[in-house]
Every structure is written in structure tokens, then in C-alpha cells.
Design a protein around this motif. Structure first.
Motif, mmCIF file in Angstrom:
data_model
loop_
_atom_site.group_PDB
_atom_site.id
_atom_site.type_symbol
_atom_site.label_atom_id
_atom_site.label_comp_id
_atom_site.label_asym_id
_atom_site.label_seq_id
_atom_site.Cartn_x
_atom_site.Cartn_y
_atom_site.Cartn_z
ATOM 1 N N PRO A 179 0.834 -1.225 -0.024
ATOM 2 C CA PRO A 179 -0.073 -0.162 -0.087
ATOM 3 C C PRO A 179 0.774 1.451 -0.075
ATOM 4 N N TYR A 180 1.922 1.040 0.646
ATOM 5 C CA TYR A 180 2.799 2.471 0.552
ATOM 6 C C TYR A 180 3.703 2.512 -0.752
ATOM 7 N N ALA A 181 3.843 1.393 -1.296
ATOM 8 C CA ALA A 181 4.500 1.643 -2.901
ATOM 9 C C ALA A 181 3.417 2.372 -3.693
ATOM 10 N N GLU A 182 1.906 1.767 -3.522
ATOM 11 C CA GLU A 182 0.878 2.518 -4.450
ATOM 12 C C GLU A 182 0.894 3.737 -3.821
ATOM 13 N N HIS A 183 1.054 4.244 -2.512
ATOM 14 C CA HIS A 183 1.016 5.723 -2.355
ATOM 15 C C HIS A 183 2.314 6.591 -2.966
ATOM 16 N N ILE A 184 3.353 5.959 -2.868
ATOM 17 C CA ILE A 184 4.585 6.513 -3.581
ATOM 18 C C ILE A 184 4.479 6.850 -4.940
ATOM 19 N N GLN A 185 3.796 5.707 -5.618
ATOM 20 C CA GLN A 185 3.823 5.798 -7.028
ATOM 21 C C GLN A 185 2.659 7.125 -7.351
ATOM 22 N N GLU A 186 1.634 7.289 -6.538
ATOM 23 C CA GLU A 186 0.754 8.279 -6.962
ATOM 24 C C GLU A 186 1.200 9.517 -6.497
ATOM 25 N N VAL A 187 2.013 9.807 -5.336
ATOM 26 C CA VAL A 187 2.789 10.989 -5.147
ATOM 27 C C VAL A 187 3.520 11.419 -6.407
ATOM 28 N N MET A 188 4.464 10.336 -6.666
ATOM 29 C CA MET A 188 5.508 10.687 -7.885
ATOM 30 C C MET A 188 4.661 10.953 -9.144
ATOM 31 N N GLY A 189 3.675 10.296 -9.298
ATOM 32 C CA GLY A 189 2.883 10.230 -10.746
ATOM 33 C C GLY A 189 2.516 11.765 -10.733
ATOM 34 N N GLU A 190 2.104 12.479 -9.753
ATOM 35 C CA GLU A 190 1.775 13.835 -9.644
ATOM 36 C C GLU A 190 2.794 14.935 -9.523
ATOM 37 N N ALA A 191 3.960 14.494 -9.110
ATOM 38 C CA ALA A 191 5.178 15.363 -8.838
ATOM 39 C C ALA A 191 5.636 16.116 -10.182
ATOM 40 N N GLU A 192 5.902 17.214 -10.280
ATOM 41 C CA GLU A 192 6.533 17.651 -11.447
ATOM 42 C C GLU A 192 7.941 17.740 -11.511
ATOM 43 N N GLY A 193 8.595 17.434 -12.768
ATOM 44 C CA GLY A 193 10.140 17.278 -12.941
ATOM 45 C C GLY A 193 10.667 15.976 -12.607
ATOM 46 N N PHE A 194 9.973 14.741 -12.394
ATOM 47 C CA PHE A 194 10.636 13.605 -12.173
ATOM 48 C C PHE A 194 10.047 12.472 -13.342
ATOM 49 N N ARG A 195 10.929 11.552 -13.678
ATOM 50 C CA ARG A 195 10.550 10.681 -14.709
ATOM 51 C C ARG A 195 10.712 9.385 -14.062
ATOM 52 N N ASN A 196 9.841 8.636 -14.142
ATOM 53 C CA ASN A 196 9.748 7.134 -13.638
ATOM 54 C C ASN A 196 10.706 6.292 -14.327
ATOM 55 N N LEU A 197 11.823 5.652 -14.139
ATOM 56 C CA LEU A 197 12.702 4.934 -14.977
ATOM 57 C C LEU A 197 12.211 3.511 -15.233
ATOM 58 N N ALA A 198 11.247 3.162 -14.620
ATOM 59 C CA ALA A 198 10.488 1.876 -14.872
ATOM 60 C C ALA A 198 9.945 1.991 -16.292
ATOM 61 N N PRO A 199 10.314 0.893 -17.137
ATOM 62 C CA PRO A 199 9.397 0.860 -18.405
ATOM 63 C C PRO A 199 7.951 1.008 -18.391
ATOM 64 N N ASP A 200 7.400 0.140 -17.480
ATOM 65 C CA ASP A 200 5.904 0.254 -17.203
ATOM 66 C C ASP A 200 5.340 1.308 -16.420
ATOM 67 N N GLY A 201 6.429 2.271 -15.851
ATOM 68 C CA GLY A 201 5.892 3.203 -14.979
ATOM 69 C C GLY A 201 5.659 2.640 -13.496
ATOM 70 N N GLY A 202 6.047 1.626 -13.290
ATOM 71 C CA GLY A 202 5.884 1.229 -11.745
ATOM 72 C C GLY A 202 7.142 1.071 -11.027
ATOM 73 N N ALA A 203 7.513 -0.150 -10.430
ATOM 74 C CA ALA A 203 8.541 -0.442 -9.815
ATOM 75 C C ALA A 203 9.511 -1.329 -10.552
ATOM 76 N N MET A 204 10.643 -1.448 -10.062
ATOM 77 C CA MET A 204 11.786 -2.110 -10.864
ATOM 78 C C MET A 204 12.416 -3.312 -10.151
ATOM 79 N N GLU A 205 13.187 -4.196 -10.721
ATOM 80 C CA GLU A 205 13.936 -5.215 -10.121
ATOM 81 C C GLU A 205 14.940 -4.459 -9.055
ATOM 82 N N ARG A 206 15.443 -4.726 -7.881
ATOM 83 C CA ARG A 206 16.502 -4.249 -7.332
ATOM 84 C C ARG A 206 17.563 -4.117 -8.092
ATOM 85 N N PRO A 207 17.995 -2.860 -8.003
ATOM 86 C CA PRO A 207 19.265 -2.225 -8.911
ATOM 87 C C PRO A 207 20.577 -3.139 -7.964
#
Length: 234
Positions: A179-207
Motif C-alpha cells: 500500500p505504501y508503494a502505491e502511495h509513493i507511485q501516486e505522489v510521484m505520478g503527480e510530482a513535476e520534474g521527475f521521470r519514472n525509470l521503470a519501463p511500465d511506470g511502476g517498480a523495478m527489480e532491485r538495482p
């Protein structure tokens, strides 16, 4: 009052903080490491804006981890990247002592530590556009709805972080609480000046440069999936 206690006292003067201070006793080893190594590796807000060349003796990519816990992951990252510099921010003294022990054991000189609120560190010590990466790994999810306002990842805080990253810099957030990951993605989806590096716009495998933590291993045994989310500052 020590410099580190002075730094924590500053946050009491304002309503918004990046932490909740919990009680915790230092082990004897942590106490010895603190007494011996804090004067060398600890930083104080009273020193003002960070002069990276004066502190580290060089100009190198600069990373900031907010809330490093017991510091093992930060020490591993710094050991794997000797050509980079790392600033760790943590309010809990046992965690600072544990990181100092790790630094001594690994012979690390590319980490410095603030025992202070992250907002104070940013506003007092960090120059605009000076950070190459900000890491927030496994922040407290505050799962109860009545506590959601205490979550660190909020629109105002993300706007603040944007100004301290250089263009092309990375904000890396990880959580194992869905649920926190969903909250983070919602906040970041509305944030200006950031681009999600995940190809599908979600989470990624551990770098590969983020170590697998003991906390994470315990979570995996319980079936918790870790979401690593990387955002590039535009």
C-alpha cells in the motif's frame, strides 16, 4: 549538549519532521565507535553548508541516504563505489554508532554522517542541485490510515528533494509495504520534474548497486515483495 543533540533540537521548532525519535540504547561497541570516530566522520549543522572538497578532499558524485537505519547497506554501497561520496542522515544514535563500526571494519573514508532531521540537513547543509542521488530505503510505512500523514513521502517533501538533485540525478525509494508503494507511485505520478525509470511506470527489480538488506531478507521469508522505484530529475 553535543553537536548532534543540538542538531536534533532544531527540528522541535517546527511542526513537520522527517522522523519520529524512538528510544534505543547503544551497545558498548557502538558507544566506543561513537566516542572514537564521530569527531572524524560526524558532521554538524553548525558547520553550515557542506563543502564537499573540504570534507572529502575531492569532487566526486555525491549521494545522500535519508534514514540509513543501522548503516550496513550504506557501508556496502560506499565500499562498492569508492569513487563516490556518501552522506548518511539518521537520528538514532545506535544506528550512527553501528555505521561507524562498519566504516572502521571496512576501512571506509567516503562516508560522512549527520545525526539530524533530513529537512534540516537539506535546508542548512546541502546546496541546490548538488546531489547525484537521494536514497530513501524502507521508510516507515505508517500502515494505519490515521497515521498516513506521518509518512515521509508526501508532495511537499518531494518538491523539496527535487531542488537538491542535479538534472539527471536519481531519487531511489524502496519499500516492501505494497500500500505504501502505491502511495509513493501516486505522489510521484503527480510530482513535476521527475521521470519514472521503470519501463511500465511502476517498480523495478532491485538495482545491482543496492545491497540486499537483513530487513529485506526477513520480508522475503514472509512473502513481502520489495518495490524499488527510481525517478530521474528532469
Amino acid at each position: 549538549m553535543s553537536d548532534s543533540n543540538n542538531d536534533l533540537a532544531r527540528s522541535k521548532e517546527r511542526p513537520i519532521r522527517s522522523f519520529v525519535l524512538r528510544a534505543g540504547r547503544m551497545t558498548r561497541g557502538q558507544e566506543r565507535a561513537w566516542d572514537r570516530l564521530w569527531p572524524q566522520f560526524g558532521l554538524s549543522l553548525d558547520q553550515g553548508q557542506l563543502d564537499q572538497e573540504a570534507v572529502f578532499g575531492r569532487r566526486a558524485p555525491l549521494n545522500l541516504e535519508i534514514g540509513f537505519g543501522m548503516g550496513q547497506s550504506l557501508a556496502e554501497m560506499a565500499e562498492q563505489a569508492p569513487d563516490q561520496d556518501f552522506i548518511g542522515v539518521e537520528v538514532h544514535q545506535p544506528g550512527c554508532g553501528a555505521l561507524l563500526m562498519e566504516m572502521e571494519a571496512r576501512g571506509l573514508d567516503n562516508i560522512r554522517i549527520y545525526r539530524a532531521d533530513a529537512i534540516d540537513v537539506l535546508e542548512t547543509a546541502i546546496s541546490a542541485g548538488s546531489l547525484d542521488r537521494i536514497l530513501i530505503l524502507f521508510p516507515d510505512p505508517w500502515p494505519k490510515k490515521k497515521h498516513h500523514k506521518r509518512r515521509l513521502i508526501q508532495p511537499d517533501f518531494i518538491r523539496k528533494l527535487h531542488g537538491y538533485l542535479r538534472p539527471g540525478g536519481i531519487l531511489h525509494i524502496a519499500t516492501d509495504w505494497e500500500p505504501y508503494a502505491e502511495h509513493i507511485q501516486e505522489v510521484m505520478g503527480e510530482a513535476e520534474g521527475f521521470r519514472n525509470l521503470a519501463p511500465d511506470g511502476g517498480a523495478m527489480e532491485r538495482p545491482s548497486d543496492r545491497p540486499l538488506t537483513k530487513f529485506e531478507k526477513r520480508g522475503e521469508l514472509r512473502g513481502h515483495r520489495v518495490a524499488d522505484m527510481l525517478f530521474e530529475r528532469q
